[in-house]
Design a protein around this motif. Structure first.
Motif, PDB file in Angstrom:
ATOM      1  N   PHE A   1      -3.653   4.373  -7.464  1.00 18.06           N
ATOM      2  CA  PHE A   1      -4.752   4.588  -6.525  1.00 18.06           C
ATOM      3  C   PHE A   1      -5.753   5.608  -7.076  1.00 18.06           C
TER       4      PHE A   1
ATOM      5  N   THR B   1       0.852  -1.193   0.000  1.00 17.31           N
ATOM      6  CA  THR B   1       0.000   0.000   0.000  1.00 17.31           C
ATOM      7  C   THR B   1       0.887   1.241   0.000  1.00 17.31           C
TER       8      THR B   1
ATOM      9  N   VAL C   1      -7.431  -2.111  -0.422  1.00 19.38           N
ATOM     10  CA  VAL C   1      -7.647  -1.906   1.010  1.00 19.38           C
ATOM     11  C   VAL C   1      -9.148  -1.879   1.265  1.00 19.38           C
TER      12      VAL C   1
ATOM     13  N   VAL D   1      -3.177  -4.475  -4.985  1.00 21.20           N
ATOM     14  CA  VAL D   1      -3.479  -4.604  -3.558  1.00 21.20           C
ATOM     15  C   VAL D   1      -4.647  -3.676  -3.244  1.00 21.20           C
TER      16      VAL D   1
ATOM     17  N   TYR E   1      -3.706  -0.271  -5.132  1.00 22.27           N
ATOM     18  CA  TYR E   1      -2.265  -0.019  -5.172  1.00 22.27           C
ATOM     19  C   TYR E   1      -1.627  -1.071  -6.073  1.00 22.27           C
TER      20      TYR E   1
ATOM     21  N   PHE F   1      -8.442   5.077   4.353  1.00 24.55           N
ATOM     22  CA  PHE F   1      -7.026   4.710   4.365  1.00 24.55           C
ATOM     23  C   PHE F   1      -6.185   5.806   3.724  1.00 24.55           C
TER      24      PHE F   1
ATOM     25  N   PRO G   1     -10.928   2.369   1.202  1.00 24.92           N
ATOM     26  CA  PRO G   1      -9.917   3.148   0.469  1.00 24.92           C
ATOM     27  C   PRO G   1      -9.847   4.628   0.839  1.00 24.92           C
ATOM     28  N   ASP G   2     -10.994   5.294   0.956  1.00 25.88           N
ATOM     29  CA  ASP G   2     -10.946   6.737   1.222  1.00 25.88           C
ATOM     30  C   ASP G   2     -10.380   7.027   2.606  1.00 25.88           C
TER      31      ASP G   2
ATOM     32  N   LEU H   1       2.417   4.368  -7.031  1.00 24.87           N
ATOM     33  CA  LEU H   1       1.333   4.006  -6.113  1.00 24.87           C
ATOM     34  C   LEU H   1       0.214   5.035  -6.170  1.00 24.87           C
TER      35      LEU H   1
END
Lengths: 634, 236
Positions: free
Chosen positions: B124, A70, A212, A210, B130, A218, A215-216, B120
């Motif tokens: 995103f 990440t 999460v 990857v 990612y 994080f 998302p927002d 990254l």
């Protein structure tokens, strides 16, 4: 809910040349989190206690963390765990760079290597698959040549390589696994274990995204953390010097390892300091994956129009290893020695200890040139240092003796066992423990032997008396030369470090810059993984790991008597010229008492109490061990 | 055809003619007209010459470099006299000159520390995940030599990728000047990547579509996130 774990483990049987993909159990994640924690948990359960570290039965665990891949800054590290051939206790070492995240992009949280390949191979792990590739033509190559050959063969510059060098192949017991050329999982001989399995390298390439869980949320959290890092008082210094700043600062404090820990100040400091390196030889800054602190450096040495060295590094440990520690005032010569270790694939800490220890014996007249293949082992003789590095890597002459580590060498030489600066068979770092009492305690109790990265109790530099009283019950805890409160500081920092090694994020930011409190970690982990762990549960994971690792040591008979330091640090005060640290020794016993008490370990034996293990939910794992250790103690 | 006025905008060095700010001459049809008492520097003129007939004409491709270039510097290394070419009378390129110049991301490899935060960030922002392989910018690294070279779309004037596309799937975005990809039209022939002189086009690992920098609609996020300040947004 999707999260940043892959929930997949690649289990490789090298003997049969097969690999299978297995699910990662959720309960393991919630109790051991990732990286070091997951590794040691499985290692403890799966590998027989008495396994020969270099036999096919020793398994090597490669673990990464939930934030890996990440945008969390510095979440790039990778842990290697196995029984150590060097200490014959817990082997565990981690490295930064780019290998860890690539493993996540290739679809795994952990890789386990078992057995031994029938001929040299390297593994190519990519997008949930694993190939066994012939490495006969790589055997014998140094680290840079190995990486270059693999990247060329696979035809993709984005392949990340973790390799072993010639030293590991020849069974040097402190050989590391080198990721991205110089990012070394150097300690405890994990490279030796990998080579014993006939594996020259692990190449990884992944293209899988990857995700999460939130998302927002994080992204907002990471943005906030990054903003704090950028305005942190340590930020500029770390960008300028990284860990090499310690050369000057430890020297000033009078506790820079000089001529094998005999004094705390090096007279030639200005010629070998981090500032000197940055101002004269640094080409530009370098960073690990996803990190916003480029604390590393690319250096080049040109002489007479010819480049004689061009490489990333070194960190403080490497720099001190071959300058102040061996009495060498020449920066360039020091860098060349570090580069040699990196190419040959050896731990600079242990290598330099083996050499500096011999130099001290030589100076005391306890060995002569004839014992050392005719070398003049005077402090500062870099030609002898180069020769010894080569000889160790080839296990040739005196180098064969040193190749098992300095402790073994002393035993075989029959002199100076007291002069090897190690704990439990692992040599210590380049700060003099007499000037840093908390670090000294950390070295004595660290679960992989004399290691500073298990605790890094940087709080003792803070001089923040009020915080010390509040957090650790005494203002002494905030002062490096005082010993009270250090048991509690080390306990606290050991847990933070354990969590950092589970997240596989950098300790510079997490622990030293204190950027991630348990509260914030709880929120961040929830946003990344979807798993809710409250702050105390996370701290407990750290405590659980420290205790399980302790129980592994206990299973090998380790007790309080082994939580010790070389006599020099507890008995010989630092000499006058060490300035502010002069006259200091380590008051180990009272610190140990306090440490065991705060840990819930028996003060006399240093063994975790049954109630402690029960509270941490690992009693069932270690029950047999407790019974065995009772027998061992009788 | 339009007539031009060429004006000295700035003298950065030392000009011993001397040419001074405000000095000018005109280009009327096929002739150079110098105002009474004025003069033209020969060094500067030989540099200006190829540009003059070009600037007299209209250019169809709205992202071509010619409409966006109106300055030229005297090649005398000591001189540094900067000339500005402006239309006399009717404005030839009303659309282009009334809007901001198109942007592009400029990378400085000597500042890049190789952290790949840009990759990254890009993945995103564009994909919600990612994944460096889903980034429109990438850092070419060679650990042996220490090379860290960020590669992003150069936002070419006459874009070879656009010209190379056999089905017209690549098109200029009128607002940002960046190249848009029409996923429905794209036949995944990879011709655009072959045509790109900078190797800046890669393909999405899942959809197979070309990934081309869209400048995040005019405010590239990777540039903002670059702590080493190796990335910069400049007018093209």
């Amino acid at each position: 809910m999707k999260g940043s774990y892959r929930n997949k483990v690649l289990d490789v049987d090298l003997t049969s040349g097969t690999a299978k993909v297995e699910p990662l159990s959720e309960i393991l994640i919630e109790t051991f989190l990732g990286g070091r924690g997951l590794n040691v948990r499985r290692f403890f359960e799966e590998v027989p206690r008495d396994v020969d570290p270099l036999s096919p039965e020793n398994a090597l665990y490669i673990g990464i963390g939930p934030l890996e891949g990440t945008s969390f800054p510095g979440s790039c590290r990778v842990n290697f765990t196995a029984r150590s051939p060097q200490t014959r206790l817990l082997g565990d070492s981690n490295a930064g760079g780019f290998f860890g995240p690539e493993l996540k992009y290739a679809g795994f949280d952990q890789v386990v290597l078992r057995g031994r390949a029938s001929k040299p191979v390297y593994l190519f792990i990519h997008d949930e698959a694993c190939e066994f590739r012939d490495a006969s033509n790589l055997w014998g190559k140094d680290i840079p040549d190995t990486q270059k050959a693999i990247i060329e063969e696979l035809g993709d510059s984005r392949v990340q390589v973790a390799a072993v060098g010639p030293a590991a192949e020849r069974g040097v017991k402190f050989a590391g696994i080198f990721c991205n050329l110089v990012r070394a999982a150097a300690r405890t001989g994990m490279g030796t274990v990998l080579a014993s399995k006939n594996v020259k390298a692990i190449a990884v390439r992944g293209t899988m995204p990857v995700e999460v869980a939130l998302p927002d949320m994080f992204d907002d959290l990471v943005a906030e953390i990054k903003r704090e890092i950028l305005v942190h008082p340590q930020y500029k210094g770390r960008v300028y010097l990284g860990t090499t700043a310690l050369m000057s600062s430890l020297n000033q404090l009078g506790c820079l390892c000089t001529r094998h820990y005999r004094t705390g100040r090096f007279e030639a400091i200005h010629q070998v300091s981090g500032e000197r390196l940055a101002d004269t030889l640094k080409v530009k800054g370098k960073a690990c994956f996803s990190c916003i602190i480029p604390c590393s450096r690319y250096v080049r040495i040109d002489e007479k129009g010819k480049t004689i060295l061009a490489s990333e590094g070194p960190e403080f440990e490497g720099l001190a290893a071959f300058t102040s520690k061996v009495g060498n005032p020449d920066l360039k010569e020091g860098l060349i020695a570090v580069d040699m270790c990196n190419r040959l694939g050896m731990d600079v800490i242990t290598t330099s200890e083996a050499i500096a220890f011999l130099m001290e014996l030589y100076e005391r007249g306890e060995i002569s040139s004839s014992d050392a293949d005719g070398l003049d082992l005077s402090f500062g003789n870099m030609q002898a240092v180069y020769a010894l590095i080569e000889k160790i890597a080839r296990r040739e002459g005196i180098g064969d003796l040193l190749g098992d580590g300095a402790v073994e060498a002393a035993r075989k030489l029959g002199v100076g066992e007291d002069l090897v600066m190690h704990v439990k068979g692992l040599e210590i770092f380049k700060a003099d423990p007499r000037g840093l009492k908390g670090y000294a305690l950390g070295l004595a109790v660290a679960s992989r032997g004399g290691d500073h990265l298990r605790s890094e109790p940087s709080f003792e530099f803070s001089e923040d008396a009020e915080a010390a009283r509040k957090l650790y019950g005494t203002e002494d805890a905030a002062f490096r030369l005082r010993y009270k409160g250090k048991g509690r500081v080390v306990k606290d920092y050991e847990e933070r470090c354990a969590i950092s090694d589970c997240l596989n994020a950098c300790k510079n930011t997490l622990v030293n810059m204190e950027i991630l409190s348990y509260d914030r970690m709880s929120t961040l982990l929830h946003a990344a993984t979807g798993i809710k762990l409250d702050p105390e549960e996370i701290r407990l994971i750290g405590e659980r790991i420290v205790n399980l690792e302790r129980m592994y040591l206990v299973s090998h008979g380790v007790t309080r008597a082994d939580d010790t330091l070389p006599k020099r640090f507890t008995e010989e005060p630092l000499p006058e010229e060490s300035g502010p640290s002069a006259g200091s020794v380590v008051e180990l016993d009272p610190m140990l008492d306090e440490y065991y008490e705060s840990r819930g370990w028996d003060i006399n034996s240093g063994i975790p109490k049954e109630s402690t293990l029960k509270r941490l939910g690992i009693l069932h794992l270690v029950n047999g061990v407790l019974d065995e250790s009772l027998v061992l103690r009788r | 055809m339009v007539d031009l006025k060429v004006v000295v905008e700035e003298v950065r060095g030392f000009c011993d003619l001397p040419m001074k700010p405000g000095d000018y001459f005109e280009v009327r049809g096929g002739a150079i007209v110098i105002p009474e008492g004025g003069k033209v520097c020969l060094w500067a003129l030989q540099s200006l010459m190829p540009l003059l007939p070009l600037k007299q004409r209209n250019i169809a491709e709205d992202n071509d470099w010619v409409p966006h270039t109106n300055k030229i510097i005297c090649p005398d290394p000591k001189g540094g006299v900067v000339y500005r070419i402006e239309p006399l009378g009717a404005n030839l390129h009303p659309k282009s000159e009334s809007q901001d110049l198109p942007l592009r991301i400029v990378a400085d490899p000597s500042k890049c520390v190789g952290c790949r935060v840009c990759e990254l960030t890009c993945s995103f922002v564009h994909e919600g995940v990612y994944c460096p392989d889903m980034s429109r910018i990438r850092v070419e690294k060679d650990e042996l030599t220490g090379k860290d070279e960020p590669i992003a779309c150069h936002q070419c004037g006459t874009a070879r990728c656009v010209l190379a596309c056999p089905v017209g799937a690549l098109k200029r975005n009128a607002a940002t000047g960046a190249v848009d990809v029409d996923g429905d039209k794209c036949i995944r022939c990879k011709g655009c990547a072959k045509a790109c002189p900078f190797g800046a086009i890669r393909f999405h690992p899942e959809s197979g579509l070309p990934m081309i920098c869209d400048l995040c609609g005019g405010d590239p996020k990777c540039v903002k996130e670059c702590a080493a300040k190796a990335l910069e947004v400049r007018e093209r």
